[in-house]
Design a protein around this motif. Structure first.
Motif, PDB file in Angstrom:
ATOM      1  N   TRP A 343       0.810  -1.207   0.000  1.00 22.44           N
ATOM      2  CA  TRP A 343       0.000   0.000   0.000  1.00 22.44           C
ATOM      3  C   TRP A 343       0.847   1.261   0.000  1.00 22.44           C
ATOM      4  O   TRP A 343       0.463   2.283  -0.572  1.00 22.44           O
ATOM      5  CB  TRP A 343      -0.959  -0.016   1.191  1.00 22.44           C
ATOM      6  N   LYS A 344       2.019   1.216   0.632  1.00 23.00           N
ATOM      7  CA  LYS A 344       2.883   2.403   0.659  1.00 23.00           C
ATOM      8  C   LYS A 344       3.428   2.725  -0.718  1.00 23.00           C
ATOM      9  O   LYS A 344       3.750   3.870  -1.024  1.00 23.00           O
ATOM     10  CB  LYS A 344       4.046   2.175   1.628  1.00 23.00           C
ATOM     11  N   ALA A 345       3.523   1.701  -1.564  1.00 24.30           N
ATOM     12  CA  ALA A 345       4.114   1.889  -2.885  1.00 24.30           C
ATOM     13  C   ALA A 345       3.076   2.110  -3.979  1.00 24.30           C
ATOM     14  O   ALA A 345       3.424   2.154  -5.160  1.00 24.30           O
ATOM     15  CB  ALA A 345       4.979   0.679  -3.233  1.00 24.30           C
ATOM     16  N   LEU A 346       1.790   2.228  -3.612  1.00 22.94           N
ATOM     17  CA  LEU A 346       0.751   2.417  -4.622  1.00 22.94           C
ATOM     18  C   LEU A 346       0.966   3.722  -5.375  1.00 22.94           C
ATOM     19  O   LEU A 346       1.123   4.792  -4.784  1.00 22.94           O
ATOM     20  CB  LEU A 346      -0.633   2.427  -3.967  1.00 22.94           C
ATOM     21  N   THR A 347       0.980   3.613  -6.690  1.00 20.77           N
ATOM     22  CA  THR A 347       1.193   4.801  -7.514  1.00 20.77           C
ATOM     23  C   THR A 347      -0.090   5.289  -8.173  1.00 20.77           C
ATOM     24  O   THR A 347      -0.099   6.335  -8.807  1.00 20.77           O
ATOM     25  CB  THR A 347       2.228   4.487  -8.615  1.00 20.77           C
ATOM     26  N   CYS A 365     -13.134  -8.161  10.717  1.00 21.08           N
ATOM     27  CA  CYS A 365     -12.199  -9.297  10.729  1.00 21.08           C
ATOM     28  C   CYS A 365     -10.772  -8.833  10.409  1.00 21.08           C
ATOM     29  O   CYS A 365     -10.121  -9.335   9.493  1.00 21.08           O
ATOM     30  CB  CYS A 365     -12.650 -10.382   9.758  1.00 21.08           C
ATOM     31  N   PHE A 366     -10.304  -7.858  11.168  1.00 23.02           N
ATOM     32  CA  PHE A 366      -8.965  -7.296  10.971  1.00 23.02           C
ATOM     33  C   PHE A 366      -7.890  -8.340  11.226  1.00 23.02           C
ATOM     34  O   PHE A 366      -8.001  -9.189  12.105  1.00 23.02           O
ATOM     35  CB  PHE A 366      -8.786  -6.107  11.925  1.00 23.02           C
ATOM     36  N   ASP A 367      -6.813  -8.259  10.394  1.00 26.54           N
ATOM     37  CA  ASP A 367      -5.656  -9.129  10.543  1.00 26.54           C
ATOM     38  C   ASP A 367      -4.414  -8.247  10.677  1.00 26.54           C
ATOM     39  O   ASP A 367      -4.375  -7.125  10.156  1.00 26.54           O
ATOM     40  CB  ASP A 367      -5.535 -10.057   9.329  1.00 26.54           C
ATOM     41  N   THR A 368      -3.376  -8.754  11.336  1.00 23.16           N
ATOM     42  CA  THR A 368      -2.180  -7.950  11.583  1.00 23.16           C
ATOM     43  C   THR A 368      -1.488  -7.510  10.291  1.00 23.16           C
ATOM     44  O   THR A 368      -0.763  -6.513  10.274  1.00 23.16           O
ATOM     45  CB  THR A 368      -1.182  -8.735  12.460  1.00 23.16           C
ATOM     46  N   HIS A 369      -1.696  -8.238   9.192  1.00 25.94           N
ATOM     47  CA  HIS A 369      -1.094  -7.863   7.910  1.00 25.94           C
ATOM     48  C   HIS A 369      -1.750  -6.625   7.300  1.00 25.94           C
ATOM     49  O   HIS A 369      -1.269  -6.121   6.281  1.00 25.94           O
ATOM     50  CB  HIS A 369      -1.195  -9.027   6.919  1.00 25.94           C
ATOM     51  N   MET A 370      -2.822  -6.128   7.911  1.00 25.04           N
ATOM     52  CA  MET A 370      -3.563  -5.017   7.324  1.00 25.04           C
ATOM     53  C   MET A 370      -3.138  -3.662   7.880  1.00 25.04           C
ATOM     54  O   MET A 370      -3.749  -2.638   7.563  1.00 25.04           O
ATOM     55  CB  MET A 370      -5.073  -5.242   7.552  1.00 25.04           C
ATOM     56  N   ILE A 371      -2.079  -3.628   8.710  1.00 30.74           N
ATOM     57  CA  ILE A 371      -1.615  -2.378   9.307  1.00 30.74           C
ATOM     58  C   ILE A 371      -1.280  -1.352   8.228  1.00 30.74           C
ATOM     59  O   ILE A 371      -1.665  -0.181   8.305  1.00 30.74           O
ATOM     60  CB  ILE A 371      -0.378  -2.623  10.196  1.00 30.74           C
ATOM     61  N   GLU A 372      -0.552  -1.782   7.189  1.00 28.91           N
ATOM     62  CA  GLU A 372      -0.138  -0.862   6.128  1.00 28.91           C
ATOM     63  C   GLU A 372      -1.341  -0.299   5.383  1.00 28.91           C
ATOM     64  O   GLU A 372      -1.357   0.872   4.977  1.00 28.91           O
ATOM     65  CB  GLU A 372       0.802  -1.592   5.162  1.00 28.91           C
ATOM     66  N   MET A 373      -2.370  -1.121   5.206  1.00 24.31           N
ATOM     67  CA  MET A 373      -3.581  -0.662   4.540  1.00 24.31           C
ATOM     68  C   MET A 373      -4.299   0.392   5.382  1.00 24.31           C
ATOM     69  O   MET A 373      -4.765   1.415   4.861  1.00 24.31           O
ATOM     70  CB  MET A 373      -4.525  -1.843   4.283  1.00 24.31           C
ATOM     71  N   VAL A 374      -4.377   0.151   6.697  1.00 24.34           N
ATOM     72  CA  VAL A 374      -5.002   1.130   7.589  1.00 24.34           C
ATOM     73  C   VAL A 374      -4.254   2.456   7.499  1.00 24.34           C
ATOM     74  O   VAL A 374      -4.863   3.536   7.448  1.00 24.34           O
ATOM     75  CB  VAL A 374      -5.011   0.602   9.037  1.00 24.34           C
ATOM     76  N   ASN A 375      -2.940   2.389   7.470  1.00 24.33           N
ATOM     77  CA  ASN A 375      -2.126   3.601   7.361  1.00 24.33           C
ATOM     78  C   ASN A 375      -2.428   4.350   6.067  1.00 24.33           C
ATOM     79  O   ASN A 375      -2.485   5.589   6.038  1.00 24.33           O
ATOM     80  CB  ASN A 375      -0.642   3.227   7.426  1.00 24.33           C
ATOM     81  N   TYR A 376      -2.634   3.605   4.978  1.00 25.38           N
ATOM     82  CA  TYR A 376      -2.956   4.231   3.696  1.00 25.38           C
ATOM     83  C   TYR A 376      -4.253   5.033   3.807  1.00 25.38           C
ATOM     84  O   TYR A 376      -4.333   6.173   3.335  1.00 25.38           O
ATOM     85  CB  TYR A 376      -3.095   3.161   2.611  1.00 25.38           C
ATOM     86  N   PHE A 377      -5.275   4.444   4.405  1.00 22.87           N
ATOM     87  CA  PHE A 377      -6.557   5.140   4.519  1.00 22.87           C
ATOM     88  C   PHE A 377      -6.458   6.337   5.460  1.00 22.87           C
ATOM     89  O   PHE A 377      -7.052   7.392   5.202  1.00 22.87           O
ATOM     90  CB  PHE A 377      -7.646   4.163   4.987  1.00 22.87           C
ATOM     91  N   LEU A 378      -5.699   6.211   6.554  1.00 28.14           N
ATOM     92  CA  LEU A 378      -5.545   7.344   7.467  1.00 28.14           C
ATOM     93  C   LEU A 378      -4.790   8.492   6.816  1.00 28.14           C
ATOM     94  O   LEU A 378      -5.077   9.669   7.055  1.00 28.14           O
ATOM     95  CB  LEU A 378      -4.817   6.896   8.732  1.00 28.14           C
ATOM     96  N   ASP A 379      -3.828   8.177   5.961  1.00 21.64           N
ATOM     97  CA  ASP A 379      -3.055   9.214   5.285  1.00 21.64           C
ATOM     98  C   ASP A 379      -3.855   9.928   4.205  1.00 21.64           C
ATOM     99  O   ASP A 379      -3.650  11.110   3.956  1.00 21.64           O
ATOM    100  CB  ASP A 379      -1.795   8.611   4.643  1.00 21.64           C
ATOM    101  N   ASN A 380      -4.777   9.196   3.563  1.00 19.89           N
ATOM    102  CA  ASN A 380      -5.444   9.744   2.381  1.00 19.89           C
ATOM    103  C   ASN A 380      -6.905  10.129   2.589  1.00 19.89           C
ATOM    104  O   ASN A 380      -7.456  10.880   1.772  1.00 19.89           O
ATOM    105  CB  ASN A 380      -5.343   8.746   1.228  1.00 19.89           C
ATOM    106  N   ALA A 381      -7.546   9.625   3.649  1.00 25.45           N
ATOM    107  CA  ALA A 381      -8.939   9.989   3.927  1.00 25.45           C
ATOM    108  C   ALA A 381      -8.943  11.288   4.726  1.00 25.45           C
ATOM    109  O   ALA A 381      -8.928  11.288   5.961  1.00 25.45           O
ATOM    110  CB  ALA A 381      -9.643   8.870   4.673  1.00 25.45           C
ATOM    111  N   ILE A 382      -8.963  12.400   4.029  1.00 27.99           N
ATOM    112  CA  ILE A 382      -8.735  13.709   4.642  1.00 27.99           C
ATOM    113  C   ILE A 382      -9.841  14.107   5.614  1.00 27.99           C
ATOM    114  O   ILE A 382      -9.581  14.743   6.638  1.00 27.99           O
ATOM    115  CB  ILE A 382      -8.606  14.791   3.536  1.00 27.99           C
ATOM    116  N   VAL A 383     -11.093  13.748   5.328  1.00 30.50           N
ATOM    117  CA  VAL A 383     -12.213  14.179   6.172  1.00 30.50           C
ATOM    118  C   VAL A 383     -12.707  13.051   7.082  1.00 30.50           C
ATOM    119  O   VAL A 383     -13.804  13.121   7.641  1.00 30.50           O
ATOM    120  CB  VAL A 383     -13.385  14.713   5.318  1.00 30.50           C
TER     121      VAL A 383
END
Length: 421
Positions: A343-347, A365-383
């Motif tokens: 997710w960090k490398a998504l262009t 049903c969160f899994d520990t491998h989804m941390i990077e995905m959560v970070n992507y949404f927090l960085d880009n979901a402005i509102v």
């Protein structure tokens, strides 16, 4: 000195006491006949009659004849009031060799009394009287056939029917299906639940009055999918589709809510799934469970009205759908398989809904491998205002470690609340 308690219920008018009795099991309603002379024959005027396995539990060969005579008198005697509802559930069979119940006769008697609702959930629903399909008083009809092929008569006229539910049916041939649903001119609620389709080329649903449609078909193998679905229902508000995907064309311009679960056995899955999805592009609420990835060659529509989206599928498909929902406000995510996307490398361009409208996200049903995905949404979901993370599948140790990592994440939205369940 003994207190005298006034019996107020017995002083109610007959129609009110009958209404009260209609909420009781038939056995309990009959027992009220011993209260007083006012109650002695009142049970015979109740407007809701239901027979099920619990009623038959105490029957023996000695008293089964008495039971049959009782039902005949209750349904077939002259000068009876009209029926609101007649239900036959598990335990009574049309072809019961032991008891020889006259189920067809009971159904006909209920029809003669102008019944408004009939519910038949029987083990052997084979010999349904043809008059059932020409009853003008029926408003609701629910038939559970348990895999039987029910013959639809040549003459069908259900002029006042508003709700039709067919469960465990084998839908056999084009003519019988079309003949049944096309002669329900004011139908508002149509449901095929766990039904099989055999020897049919096309299931054509064209009912202008329809507001709710459920298509839940069962396919045992690929060759069971040799039919198409055409849906022309301009006033439909709710649509549920749960089946292997088949060729589907639809016109549902008024649709507000859709629950879609699609899977497939054949190579045209992407094309057929896209045709189905294009027909629901006006929805406000969408729950989508899709087992396969829709290829990039299949063009998805833009969901301009969509504000709430529940997605269960693969990561790749999720991003495609988010780009097609510019006004999305609420998103619930559940993945069938985790693909370990970087997710960090998504262009690819950030979906516009994340920048302007998305206010609530839930990871089910969160899994520990989804941390990077959560970070992507927090960085880009402005509102973003609320992020809900459900950890039902994790152990206590995994939950503690995941919680530490999540709380360290930087939030682009200062007002975002993280809720860990």
């Amino acid at each position: 000195m003994a207190m005298c308690v006034e019996d107020r219920i017995s002083n109610f008018p007959d129609h009110i006491r009958c209404h009260i009795l209609s909420f009781l099991p038939i056995k309990a309603a009959v027992r009220t006949s011993i209260i007083s002379t006012k109650w002695r024959y009142l049970f015979a005027s109740i407007s809701t009659i239901e027979f099920d396995r619990y009623l038959l539990r105490g029957l023996t060969h000695r008293n089964v004849d008495s039971f049959k005579n009782f039902v005949d008198r209750l349904l077939k005697l002259p000068d009876q009031v009209s029926l609101d509802c007649f239900r036959l559930r598990d335990g009574i069979s049309c072809n019961d060799g032991d008891h020889d119940f006259d189920v067809s006769g009971w159904i006909c008697a209920a029809l003669r009394r102008g019944v408004k609702e009939i519910v038949l959930e029987l083990h052997n629903l084979g010999d349904v009287p043809p008059v059932l399909f020409t009853c003008h008083s029926l408003v609701t009809l629910r038939l559970d056939a348990r895999g039987c092929k029910i013959e639809v008569p040549s003459e069908v006229c259900l002029g006042n029917l508003k709700t039709l539910q067919l469960i465990h049916w084998v839908l056999f041939g084009d003519d019988s299906i079309h003949r049944l649903i096309s002669n329900c001119h004011v139908l508002e609620d149509l449901a095929f639940i766990e039904c099989f389709v055999e020897n049919a080329r096309e299931l054509h649903i064209q009912i202008p009055s329809l507001k709710s449609l459920v298509l839940h078909f069962v396919a045992r193998r690929d060759r069971d999918l040799n039919y198409g679905v055409v849906i022309d229902v301009p006033n439909l508000v709710y649509f549920r589709y749960n089946a292997a995907i088949v060729e589907c064309y639809s016109h549902m311009k008024s649709l507000e809510k859709a629950d879609i679960c699609i899977y497939g056995f054949h190579s045209n899955l992407s094309i057929d799934a896209t045709h189905l999805i294009q027909g629901i592009c006006n929805v406000w609420y969408l729950s989508l469970n899709i087992h396969e990835v829709i290829s990039g060659t299949s063009r998805l529509p833009i969901f301009h009205n969509l504000i709430e989206f529940k997605f269960c599928g693969r990561e790749t498909s999720l991003m495609e759908f988010l780009h097609c929902a510019p006004n999305l406000k609420t998103l619930t995510i559940r993945f069938l398989d985790f693909e370990r996307t970087r997710w960090k490398a998504l262009t690819i361009e950030v979906p516009s809904c994340l920048s302007f409208h998305l206010k609530e996200i839930e990871f089910s049903c969160f899994d520990t491998h989804m941390i990077e995905m959560v970070n992507y949404f927090l960085d880009n979901a402005i509102v973003l205002k609320k992020l809900i993370i459900s950890m039902d599948l994790l152990t206590w140790i995994q939950k503690a470690e995941a919680s530490k990592q999540l709380l360290k994440l930087l939030k682009s939205s200062n007002k975002c609340l993280i809720v860990i369940l």
